[in-house]
Scaffold this motif. Structure first.
Motif, PDB file in Angstrom:
ATOM      1  N   ASN A  66       0.889  -1.190   0.167  1.00 15.07           N
ATOM      2  CA  ASN A  66       0.048   0.080   0.032  1.00 15.07           C
ATOM      3  C   ASN A  66       0.813   1.197   0.018  1.00 15.07           C
ATOM      4  O   ASN A  66       1.366   1.629   0.913  1.00 15.07           O
ATOM      5  CB  ASN A  66      -0.894   0.157   1.096  1.00 15.07           C
ATOM      6  N   ALA A  67       1.114   1.775  -1.316  1.00  8.98           N
ATOM      7  CA  ALA A  67       1.961   2.908  -1.354  1.00  8.98           C
ATOM      8  C   ALA A  67       1.093   4.201  -1.515  1.00  8.98           C
ATOM      9  O   ALA A  67       1.514   5.152  -2.119  1.00  8.98           O
ATOM     10  CB  ALA A  67       2.966   2.818  -2.551  1.00  8.98           C
ATOM     11  N   SER A  68      -0.129   4.244  -1.177  1.00 11.16           N
ATOM     12  CA  SER A  68      -1.061   5.317  -1.342  1.00 11.16           C
ATOM     13  C   SER A  68      -0.523   6.558  -0.451  1.00 11.16           C
ATOM     14  O   SER A  68      -0.698   7.638  -0.935  1.00 11.16           O
ATOM     15  CB  SER A  68      -2.496   5.076  -1.073  1.00 11.16           C
ATOM     16  N   ALA A  69       0.150   6.327   0.495  1.00 10.04           N
ATOM     17  CA  ALA A  69       0.596   7.579   1.313  1.00 10.04           C
ATOM     18  C   ALA A  69       2.299   7.705   1.227  1.00 10.04           C
ATOM     19  O   ALA A  69       2.931   8.498   1.833  1.00 10.04           O
ATOM     20  CB  ALA A  69       0.281   7.268   2.758  1.00 10.04           C
ATOM     21  N   ALA A  83      -5.867   1.981  -5.949  1.00  3.84           N
ATOM     22  CA  ALA A  83      -6.592   2.172  -4.533  1.00  3.84           C
ATOM     23  C   ALA A  83      -4.818   2.120  -3.705  1.00  3.84           C
ATOM     24  O   ALA A  83      -4.912   2.679  -2.483  1.00  3.84           O
ATOM     25  CB  ALA A  83      -7.297   1.112  -4.144  1.00  3.84           C
ATOM     26  N   ASN A  84      -3.930   1.650  -3.859  1.00  6.46           N
ATOM     27  CA  ASN A  84      -2.497   1.365  -3.438  1.00  6.46           C
ATOM     28  C   ASN A  84      -1.533   2.170  -3.810  1.00  6.46           C
ATOM     29  O   ASN A  84      -0.427   1.893  -3.623  1.00  6.46           O
ATOM     30  CB  ASN A  84      -2.098  -0.046  -3.337  1.00  6.46           C
ATOM     31  N   SER A  85      -1.819   3.253  -4.649  1.00  9.09           N
ATOM     32  CA  SER A  85      -0.918   3.846  -5.381  1.00  9.09           C
ATOM     33  C   SER A  85      -1.077   5.442  -5.055  1.00  9.09           C
ATOM     34  O   SER A  85      -2.224   5.913  -4.746  1.00  9.09           O
ATOM     35  CB  SER A  85      -0.730   3.813  -6.948  1.00  9.09           C
ATOM     36  N   THR A  86       0.035   6.532  -5.554  1.00 10.83           N
ATOM     37  CA  THR A  86      -0.401   7.879  -5.293  1.00 10.83           C
ATOM     38  C   THR A  86      -1.577   8.187  -6.114  1.00 10.83           C
ATOM     39  O   THR A  86      -1.594   7.776  -7.154  1.00 10.83           O
ATOM     40  CB  THR A  86       0.877   8.647  -5.696  1.00 10.83           C
ATOM     41  N   VAL A 129       3.848   3.394  -6.267  1.00  6.68           N
ATOM     42  CA  VAL A 129       3.030   2.546  -6.985  1.00  6.68           C
ATOM     43  C   VAL A 129       3.023   1.359  -6.236  1.00  6.68           C
ATOM     44  O   VAL A 129       3.932   0.717  -5.697  1.00  6.68           O
ATOM     45  CB  VAL A 129       3.322   2.175  -8.623  1.00  6.68           C
ATOM     46  N   GLY A 130       1.811   0.860  -6.093  1.00 14.46           N
ATOM     47  CA  GLY A 130       1.670  -0.525  -5.240  1.00 14.46           C
ATOM     48  C   GLY A 130       0.338  -1.201  -5.560  1.00 14.46           C
ATOM     49  O   GLY A 130       0.137  -1.201  -6.815  1.00 14.46           O
ATOM     50  N   GLY A 131       0.075  -2.206  -5.039  1.00 17.93           N
ATOM     51  CA  GLY A 131      -1.118  -3.222  -5.655  1.00 17.93           C
ATOM     52  C   GLY A 131      -1.066  -4.238  -4.571  1.00 17.93           C
ATOM     53  O   GLY A 131      -0.430  -4.458  -3.601  1.00 17.93           O
ATOM     54  N   VAL A 132      -1.847  -5.292  -5.224  1.00 15.77           N
ATOM     55  CA  VAL A 132      -2.101  -6.468  -4.503  1.00 15.77           C
ATOM     56  C   VAL A 132      -1.807  -7.892  -5.323  1.00 15.77           C
ATOM     57  O   VAL A 132      -2.619  -7.729  -6.490  1.00 15.77           O
ATOM     58  CB  VAL A 132      -3.739  -6.461  -3.889  1.00 15.77           C
TER      59      VAL A 132
END
Lengths: 175, 164
Positions: free
Chosen positions: A69-72, A130-133, A149-152
């Motif tokens: 989770n790289a949203s933050a 949902a899991n990115s900037t 950038v993230g993801g599942v």
């Protein structure tokens, strides 16, 4: 006499042209030369600084769900279950430019396949948005903008030991 | 013979004078059709170009507009502005060029869609007269490939205005 006739024609023509020029027909035409300018700056660069890496996962037999989770900001992977993970990192795109702008970011909206190098099996990378900037990132002039950038990834039970690779397309628009 | 010739010349002179006087009598006083003022140039601003290329558009068909790209950052700039006025009611036909070159150092770019992105394209403009002023906004589009070096560009749009 002949010469006199010629001058008469010329004079008549002149008089008629004068009349036309002085007449009340208010038609006027003119060309305007309008200046056009533009300054092109080639200072904007987009660099994949760090690839998205879910690391080495010691997967529990029943399977697991691994999330970055790289949203933050920058992040590492975390498993829902008891799998252990080492060496993971979120992806990072660095945008450099002299200008201030807003960056529109478009991530893949659908699952992205990751292909097993040996097995040929496929697992899916999902929930990238949902899991990115978030899109609409404000970039300050002369300061790099960082897009994390993230993801599942969901590993089903019995997932083959393998290295799974893929690529995702991220589109950046600037306003 | 010389005397006869002189007499005929004098008659032509009187004829010419009569024509000129007639022409002056049937004309009305000259009236300036209109006044045109260039207020602002077309400025595509400072384009922080997306490496993937972009088209920068000044959509001024409804009035003053700023340049915008779909993928690049654009700072500053604006549509061109022409002011027109007339003492009598006039219809102004405005003819925009299809395209115009922009010189950018050693190479050139092309401004396109000038008419479609400018005001009163095809329709023209009606001036009510009495010194009332109307403005014409001028825009266009500039396509960039993305591999352009940093450079300043300049050029001219030749716009024709016909007053009727």
């Amino acid at each position: 006499m002949k010469k006199t006739w010629k001058s008469s024609v010329l004079l008549l023509g002149t008089a008629m042209l004068g009349a036309v020029a002085l007449s009340g027909t208010n038609a006027m035409a003119g060309d305007l030369n309008m200046t056009v300018t533009a300054v092109v700056l080639s200072t904007l660069t987009e660099t994949v600084t760090t690839p998205l890496n879910f690391g080495t996962i010691d997967l529990v037999p029943q399977g697991d769900v691994v999330t970055i989770n790289a949203s933050a900001g920058a992040a590492t992977a975390a498993a829902t279950g008891s799998s252990t993970i080492v060496g993971s990192t979120s992806g990072l795109i660095t945008v450099s430019s002299v200008g201030a702008m807003t960056i529109g970011i478009t991530y893949p909206a659908v699952a992205q396949p990751l292909l097993g190098a040996v097995s040929g099996d496929t697992i899916n990378l999902t929930a990238i948005v949902a899991n990115s900037t978030a899109t609409g990132l404000a970039k300050v002039a002369n300061v790099d903008a960082l897009i994390h950038v993230g993801g599942v990834v969901t590993f089903p039970a019995g997932t083959e030991n393998d290295t799974y690779n893929g690529s995702i397309l991220i589109t950046l628009n600037y306003t | 013979m010389p005397t006869v010739r002189q007499k005929r010349d004098n008659s032509h002179g009187l004829f010419h004078l009569a024509i000129m006087l007639f022409c002056l009598l049937v004309t009305s006083p000259a009236v300036p059709a209109g006044e045109v003022t260039l207020v602002a140039p077309v400025d595509f601003g400072s384009i922080d170009l997306n490496p993937g290329g972009d088209t920068i558009v000044i959509a001024a068909h409804n009035g003053p507009a700023s340049p915008a790209g779909s993928r690049s950052g654009v700072t500053g700039g604006g549509s061109g502005l022409i002011q027109v006025t007339s003492t009598e009611a006039e219809h102004v036909e405005i003819l925009f060029p299809d395209s115009a070159p922009l010189v950018c150092g050693s190479h050139s770019l092309t401004i396109k869609d000038i008419g479609p992105h400018s005001q009163y394209h095809l329709t023209g403009l009606d001036l009510p007269g009495g010194g009332v002023t109307r403005t014409i906004s001028v825009g266009g589009s500039l396509k960039l490939q993305g591999d352009e070096a940093s450079v300043s560009c300049s050029g001219f749009l030749s716009i024709q205005l016909n007053f009727f």
